[in-house]
Design a protein around this motif. Structure first.
Motif, PDB file in Angstrom:
ATOM      1  N   PRO A  27       0.833  -1.196   0.000  1.00  0.00           N
ATOM      2  CA  PRO A  27       0.000   0.000   0.000  1.00  0.00           C
ATOM      3  C   PRO A  27       0.873   1.253   0.000  1.00  0.00           C
ATOM      4  O   PRO A  27       2.040   1.206   0.408  1.00  0.00           O
ATOM      5  N   SER A  28       0.298   2.343  -0.456  1.00  0.00           N
ATOM      6  CA  SER A  28       0.964   3.648  -0.389  1.00  0.00           C
ATOM      7  C   SER A  28       0.028   4.614   0.317  1.00  0.00           C
ATOM      8  O   SER A  28      -1.167   4.329   0.480  1.00  0.00           O
ATOM      9  N   VAL A  29       0.543   5.761   0.704  1.00  0.00           N
ATOM     10  CA  VAL A  29      -0.280   6.759   1.389  1.00  0.00           C
ATOM     11  C   VAL A  29      -1.509   7.102   0.553  1.00  0.00           C
ATOM     12  O   VAL A  29      -2.602   7.301   1.086  1.00  0.00           O
ATOM     13  N   ALA A  30      -1.350   7.118  -0.766  1.00  0.00           N
ATOM     14  CA  ALA A  30      -2.478   7.423  -1.656  1.00  0.00           C
ATOM     15  C   ALA A  30      -3.618   6.413  -1.508  1.00  0.00           C
ATOM     16  O   ALA A  30      -4.746   6.704  -1.888  1.00  0.00           O
ATOM     17  N   ASP A  31      -3.349   5.230  -0.947  1.00  0.00           N
ATOM     18  CA  ASP A  31      -4.366   4.200  -0.756  1.00  0.00           C
ATOM     19  C   ASP A  31      -5.119   4.332   0.567  1.00  0.00           C
ATOM     20  O   ASP A  31      -6.134   3.671   0.779  1.00  0.00           O
ATOM     21  N   GLY A  32      -4.640   5.184   1.467  1.00  0.00           N
ATOM     22  CA  GLY A  32      -5.196   5.263   2.809  1.00  0.00           C
ATOM     23  C   GLY A  32      -6.692   5.510   2.842  1.00  0.00           C
ATOM     24  O   GLY A  32      -7.419   4.846   3.592  1.00  0.00           O
ATOM     25  N   ALA A  33      -7.181   6.460   2.037  1.00  0.00           N
ATOM     26  CA  ALA A  33      -8.618   6.777   2.035  1.00  0.00           C
ATOM     27  C   ALA A  33      -9.433   5.581   1.553  1.00  0.00           C
ATOM     28  O   ALA A  33     -10.488   5.277   2.116  1.00  0.00           O
ATOM     29  N   ALA A  34      -8.950   4.880   0.543  1.00  0.00           N
ATOM     30  CA  ALA A  34      -9.676   3.717   0.023  1.00  0.00           C
ATOM     31  C   ALA A  34      -9.710   2.596   1.062  1.00  0.00           C
ATOM     32  O   ALA A  34     -10.743   1.940   1.233  1.00  0.00           O
ATOM     33  N   LEU A  35      -8.601   2.380   1.770  1.00  0.00           N
ATOM     34  CA  LEU A  35      -8.585   1.352   2.800  1.00  0.00           C
ATOM     35  C   LEU A  35      -9.568   1.694   3.911  1.00  0.00           C
ATOM     36  O   LEU A  35     -10.284   0.815   4.411  1.00  0.00           O
ATOM     37  N   TRP A  36      -9.633   2.966   4.292  1.00  0.00           N
ATOM     38  CA  TRP A  36     -10.586   3.398   5.309  1.00  0.00           C
ATOM     39  C   TRP A  36     -12.015   3.115   4.849  1.00  0.00           C
ATOM     40  O   TRP A  36     -12.825   2.588   5.611  1.00  0.00           O
ATOM     41  N   ARG A  37     -12.331   3.426   3.580  1.00  0.00           N
ATOM     42  CA  ARG A  37     -13.685   3.175   3.054  1.00  0.00           C
ATOM     43  C   ARG A  37     -14.007   1.682   3.028  1.00  0.00           C
ATOM     44  O   ARG A  37     -15.110   1.277   3.376  1.00  0.00           O
ATOM     45  N   ILE A  38     -13.056   0.865   2.604  1.00  0.00           N
ATOM     46  CA  ILE A  38     -13.285  -0.587   2.576  1.00  0.00           C
ATOM     47  C   ILE A  38     -13.534  -1.107   3.992  1.00  0.00           C
ATOM     48  O   ILE A  38     -14.442  -1.909   4.214  1.00  0.00           O
ATOM     49  N   ALA A  39     -12.748  -0.645   4.958  1.00  0.00           N
ATOM     50  CA  ALA A  39     -12.942  -1.054   6.355  1.00  0.00           C
ATOM     51  C   ALA A  39     -14.306  -0.589   6.860  1.00  0.00           C
ATOM     52  O   ALA A  39     -15.039  -1.367   7.493  1.00  0.00           O
ATOM     53  N   ARG A  40     -14.675   0.657   6.579  1.00  0.00           N
ATOM     54  CA  ARG A  40     -15.969   1.194   7.018  1.00  0.00           C
ATOM     55  C   ARG A  40     -17.112   0.385   6.431  1.00  0.00           C
ATOM     56  O   ARG A  40     -18.044  -0.002   7.125  1.00  0.00           O
ATOM     57  N   ASP A  41     -17.028   0.098   5.137  1.00  0.00           N
ATOM     58  CA  ASP A  41     -18.107  -0.597   4.455  1.00  0.00           C
ATOM     59  C   ASP A  41     -18.184  -2.080   4.806  1.00  0.00           C
ATOM     60  O   ASP A  41     -19.193  -2.728   4.521  1.00  0.00           O
ATOM     61  N   SER A  42     -17.133  -2.619   5.427  1.00  0.00           N
ATOM     62  CA  SER A  42     -17.145  -4.040   5.797  1.00  0.00           C
ATOM     63  C   SER A  42     -18.199  -4.326   6.858  1.00  0.00           C
ATOM     64  O   SER A  42     -18.700  -5.436   6.941  1.00  0.00           O
ATOM     65  N   GLU A  43     -18.510  -3.353   7.671  1.00  0.00           N
ATOM     66  CA  GLU A  43     -19.471  -3.481   8.772  1.00  0.00           C
ATOM     67  C   GLU A  43     -19.087  -4.569   9.766  1.00  0.00           C
ATOM     68  O   GLU A  43     -19.894  -4.993  10.575  1.00  0.00           O
ATOM     69  N   ALA A  44     -17.857  -5.040   9.695  1.00  0.00           N
ATOM     70  CA  ALA A  44     -17.401  -6.070  10.625  1.00  0.00           C
ATOM     71  C   ALA A  44     -16.199  -5.608  11.441  1.00  0.00           C
ATOM     72  O   ALA A  44     -15.988  -6.092  12.545  1.00  0.00           O
ATOM     73  N   LEU A  45     -15.429  -4.689  10.901  1.00  0.00           N
ATOM     74  CA  LEU A  45     -14.209  -4.253  11.568  1.00  0.00           C
ATOM     75  C   LEU A  45     -14.469  -3.089  12.512  1.00  0.00           C
ATOM     76  O   LEU A  45     -15.378  -2.290  12.288  1.00  0.00           O
ATOM     77  N   ASP A  46     -13.630  -2.981  13.536  1.00  0.00           N
ATOM     78  CA  ASP A  46     -13.602  -1.763  14.327  1.00  0.00           C
ATOM     79  C   ASP A  46     -12.957  -0.710  13.425  1.00  0.00           C
ATOM     80  O   ASP A  46     -11.808  -0.878  12.995  1.00  0.00           O
ATOM     81  N   LEU A  47     -13.696   0.332  13.107  1.00  0.00           N
ATOM     82  CA  LEU A  47     -13.190   1.359  12.192  1.00  0.00           C
ATOM     83  C   LEU A  47     -12.271   2.306  12.939  1.00  0.00           C
ATOM     84  O   LEU A  47     -12.656   2.891  13.949  1.00  0.00           O
ATOM     85  N   ASN A  48     -11.055   2.435  12.448  1.00  0.00           N
ATOM     86  CA  ASN A  48     -10.099   3.395  12.988  1.00  0.00           C
ATOM     87  C   ASN A  48     -10.299   4.730  12.280  1.00  0.00           C
ATOM     88  O   ASN A  48     -11.009   4.811  11.275  1.00  0.00           O
ATOM     89  N   SER A  49      -9.655   5.772  12.759  1.00  0.00           N
ATOM     90  CA  SER A  49      -9.770   7.082  12.110  1.00  0.00           C
ATOM     91  C   SER A  49      -9.140   7.014  10.714  1.00  0.00           C
ATOM     92  O   SER A  49      -8.250   6.194  10.455  1.00  0.00           O
ATOM     93  N   SER A  50      -9.599   7.872   9.822  1.00  0.00           N
ATOM     94  CA  SER A  50      -9.014   7.912   8.471  1.00  0.00           C
ATOM     95  C   SER A  50      -7.524   8.231   8.556  1.00  0.00           C
ATOM     96  O   SER A  50      -6.722   7.717   7.771  1.00  0.00           O
ATOM     97  N   TYR A  51      -7.156   9.052   9.515  1.00  0.00           N
ATOM     98  CA  TYR A  51      -5.756   9.407   9.737  1.00  0.00           C
ATOM     99  C   TYR A  51      -4.910   8.156   9.997  1.00  0.00           C
ATOM    100  O   TYR A  51      -3.801   8.028   9.486  1.00  0.00           O
ATOM    101  N   SER A  52      -5.448   7.217  10.780  1.00  0.00           N
ATOM    102  CA  SER A  52      -4.671   6.018  11.101  1.00  0.00           C
ATOM    103  C   SER A  52      -4.396   5.168   9.861  1.00  0.00           C
ATOM    104  O   SER A  52      -3.340   4.558   9.749  1.00  0.00           O
ATOM    105  N   TYR A  53      -5.340   5.132   8.913  1.00  0.00           N
ATOM    106  CA  TYR A  53      -5.099   4.359   7.687  1.00  0.00           C
ATOM    107  C   TYR A  53      -4.024   5.027   6.829  1.00  0.00           C
ATOM    108  O   TYR A  53      -3.221   4.342   6.191  1.00  0.00           O
ATOM    109  N   LEU A  54      -3.997   6.356   6.826  1.00  0.00           N
ATOM    110  CA  LEU A  54      -2.930   7.066   6.112  1.00  0.00           C
ATOM    111  C   LEU A  54      -1.580   6.752   6.737  1.00  0.00           C
ATOM    112  O   LEU A  54      -0.608   6.437   6.028  1.00  0.00           O
ATOM    113  N   LEU A  55      -1.504   6.841   8.067  1.00  0.00           N
ATOM    114  CA  LEU A  55      -0.251   6.517   8.751  1.00  0.00           C
ATOM    115  C   LEU A  55       0.145   5.066   8.536  1.00  0.00           C
ATOM    116  O   LEU A  55       1.322   4.760   8.340  1.00  0.00           O
TER     117      LEU A  55
END
Length: 172
Positions: free
Chosen positions: A17-45
């Motif tokens: 993954p690259s930093v440019a992927d962080g927002a997409a990973l956050w959306r995939i995690a959010r839409d999974s409805e199964a994961l504990d969603l972390n802040s969007s910032y954490s996916y970027l980091l």
């Protein structure tokens, strides 16, 4: 993975993954409805600081459609702790989560010489239970389970216990 699943994942590419992927990973995690969603910032980091121990699956356009995030345990540097695994709904049921996990474990084994994988799973998350049990079976590795964090340890309200899955030794 069946032959049909291999055909449907063949058009996908698994890489870092690259930093440019962080927002997409956050959306995939959010839409999974199964994961504990972390802040969007954490996916970027995560994509910046733990890219070497994470993997992203990309479709033919290069867009992320699944991911696995992990890190090497500081006190056990040959153990890869898998933090989250998620696949976009349109790509589920094709064996992509298993392919991501296998690819990451192979890469981490080659680069970091990991010998074990750990993750935590809440009781009743049968998809994750199957994913990691099948991973252990595919790699002819032992699988141990124990409660890592009990319900009472979570300060922010009711939370199911987190059961630690320890898989190893691996011979990748």
């Amino acid at each position: 993975m069946t032959a049909a699943q291999a055909d449907t994942t063949a058009e996908l590419r698994i890489d870092l993954p690259s930093v440019a992927d962080g927002a997409a990973l956050w959306r995939i995690a959010r839409d999974s409805e199964a994961l504990d969603l972390n802040s969007s910032y954490s996916y970027l980091l995560w994509c910046r600081d733990f890219a070497a121990t994470s993997a992203v699956a990309r479709d033919g356009r290069g867009e992320p459609v699944g991911f696995v995030t992990g890190y090497l345990r500081p006190d056990r540097p040959r153990t890869l702790l898998v933090w989250q695994v998620a696949v976009d709904e349109a790509y589920r049921g094709r064996g992509l989560a298993g392919a991501l996990l296998d690819a990451l474990a192979a890469r981490a084994s080659a680069e970091q010489r990991i010998t074990a994988v750990e993750t935590t799973i809440t009781p009743g998350n049968t998809a994750s239970e199957r994913l990691f049990s099948a991973f252990a079976e595919r790699h002819d590795a032992g699988l141990e389970r124990e409660v890592l964090f009990d319900t009472g340890q979570f300060p922010d309200g009711p939370h199911e216990p987190e059961v630690l899955y320890r898989i190893g030794p691996l011979s990748l």
